[in-house]
Enzyme design. Structure first.
Site, PDB file in Angstrom:
ATOM      1  CG  HIS A 116     -13.340  18.706 -53.585  1.00 33.25           C
ATOM      2  ND1 HIS A 116     -13.381  19.705 -54.558  1.00 33.25           N
ATOM      3  CD2 HIS A 116     -11.844  18.447 -53.067  1.00 33.25           C
ATOM      4  CE1 HIS A 116     -12.057  20.231 -54.666  1.00 33.25           C
ATOM      5  NE2 HIS A 116     -11.077  19.345 -53.749  1.00 33.25           N
ATOM      6  CB  CYS A 131     -10.794  22.743 -52.605  1.00 36.74           C
ATOM      7  SG  CYS A 131      -9.347  21.852 -52.425  1.00 36.74           S
ATOM      8  CD  GLU A 188     -16.865  19.671 -55.366  1.00 40.70           C
ATOM      9  OE1 GLU A 188     -17.086  20.095 -54.426  1.00 40.70           O
ATOM     10  OE2 GLU A 188     -15.612  19.665 -55.960  1.00 40.70           O
TER      11      GLU A 188
END
Lengths: 253, 212
Positions: free
Chosen positions: B185, B87, B187
């Site tokens: 992102h 990011c 994750e």
């Protein structure tokens, strides 16, 4: 082009999901982590977890609940409920929330929004805006707080604009007139708020079927939130995405 | 080198306000044990490093500079040591950003981050289709979760990039050897993001010479 998000909402009190949930294959349907992971597996794009605990002890559970959900969750999670100062937001983010929503406390003290946005970024700061049509039948909507028990008289559109100006990166918009009725979202409200701000708007309150979610998207919502239609197993996330896609809406599959 | 049977380690730069729990949990699901650091020597030498970031670029650079991390970070990315930037981490690699106009970023790649323009929602919050360009080894096509208001409009020379579209094309991610920088992102990008994390860990492990 960013796709429209379908977001299940879990109401959690003292660490347990409180709205009735009837998923098959889950031994303990009140466990927020199990439900959250199940929704991700179904194709949910994001999760909202609202802590409705009434006591400080319950709020302690919320941080532990967020951490437990996060350990196995690979999609974004917004957490709201009882955030009164930036440090409350920090504790939830540290536990594994990706965004934090503020509601009553931000109405009482709008600087709370700026404080969270400056410290953690606008993309973390969500305004939960509960709006109701004016009791006197006047035009527009007023902001309601304290879980709908208190009408403020504040214009909802003006409040949405002010919050975005203070750094709110998203608005979770709930129609207090429609919430729990199953009669569909307040589409005029969704359209008005979506037009008034440039940040994304999540429509909430009133859905009882996939058609309602499609209508909200057509009215201007960037994301659609629902609770009971998913919890009771009436519809899977895929059913909603099928309906959205058939209506020409781009979704993540 | 860690003992056989222990999880491979990843070091995460403590960038200050960033909420790191999701990154730590994502890496754990991908099979890596993460720990946090703000030690310049460790940032320079860690076999696998993650540079996360949320919040404003100016605040992040201020912290990196104050901790003496900017030099080691820039050096290791230039040298192609295994690094994952997430990011704001991607934007930190550029020269500067409209978000904090007076603040020099790490300047590892040419170009500036600019704010999304046109009739689109800002911030971009949601899932967008990522399409890898020529030369991508790690990046595959799929949906990724974004939460950003600024972006690089074009990939820097020498990097293979994946693009997405939000009022026009922008750099969704870029890679060069074992260095991977994602505007999205990974994750938070479900199974697709998890498999990307696993591929980066594998490539990073190779590049690090299996030194675990």
């Amino acid at each position: 082009m960013v796709t429209v998000r379908v977001i299940p909402c879990l109401d959690v009190r003292d660490g347990r999901v409180v709205k009735g949930v009837k998923f098959q294959g889950l031994r303990d349907a009140g466990d927020p982590a199990g439900l959250a992971w199940n929704y991700e597996a179904q194709g949910a794009d994001e999760l909202v977890l609202l802590d409705v605990s009434a006591t400080p002890e319950g709020r302690g559970h919320a941080v532990r609940t967020v951490a437990a959900v996060r350990a196995g969750l690979g999609i974004p999670m917004t957490v709201g409920g009882g955030v009164r100062v930036a440090a409350d937001a920090g504790a939830l983010l540290e536990a594994g929330a990706d965004k934090v929503s503020v509601n009553t406390a931000a109405v009482e003290r709008p600087a709370l929004i700026s404080e969270i946005a400056e410290r953690f970024g606008s993309q973390c700061a969500v305004l939960a805006l509960d709006a109701a049509r004016r009791a006197d039948g006047g035009p527009g909507w007023e902001v309601v707080v304290l879980s709908g028990t208190s009408r403020t008289g504040m214009d909802a559109i003006g409040w949405a604009r002010e919050a975005a100006g203070r750094g709110a990166g998203e608005i979770l918009l709930t129609s207090w007139d429609r919430d729990g009725t199953g009669t569909g979202y307040d589409l005029d409200l969704v359209a008005a708020i979506s037009r008034a701000v440039r940040v994304p708007v999540i429509a909430s309150g009133g859905a009882s079927g996939p058609g309602h979610l499609l209508a909200a998207v057509r009215a201007g919502a960037d994301a659609v939130l629902a609770a009971s239609i998913f919890h009771y197993g009436r519809y899977a996330i895929a059913d909603v995405k099928d309906t959205l896609e058939a209506g020409g809406v781009r979704v993540r599959r | 080198m860690s003992a056989p049977g222990t999880l491979p380690g990843v070091v995460i730069v403590r960038t200050g306000t960033a909420n790191l729990a999701s990154v730590v949990a994502g890496l754990a699901r991908a099979g890596a044990a993460a720990r946090l650091t703000e030690d310049p020597a460790e940032v320079a030498s860690a076999p696998r490093l993650v540079l996360p970031g949320v919040g404003a670029l100016g605040a992040a650079m201020e912290r990196l500079d104050a901790l003496g991390l900017s030099g080691p970070l820039a050096d290791r990315v230039r040298a192609g040591r295994p690094t994952l930037a997430v990011c704001l981490g991607l934007q930190l690699l550029a020269e500067r950003s409209d978000e904090s106009p007076g603040v020099p970023a790490l300047g590892v790649v040419p170009g500036n981050a600019t704010r999304f323009s046109g009739p689109v929602r800002v911030p971009q919050l949601g899932w967008n289709r990522v399409v890898p360009g020529p030369g991508c080894r790690l990046l595959e096509e799929g949906f990724a979760y974004f939460a950003n208001s600024y972006r690089l409009e074009a990939p820097p020379p020498g990097w293979s990039a994946a693009l997405a579209d939000h009022g026009g094309p922008f750099v969704a991610a870029m890679e060069r050897g074992p260095v991977l920088a994602c505007q999205f992102h990974p994750e938070l990008s479900g199974a697709w993001g998890l498999s990307l994390l696993r591929r980066w860990l594998a490539v990073a492990d190779e590049a690090a010479g299996g030194a675990w």
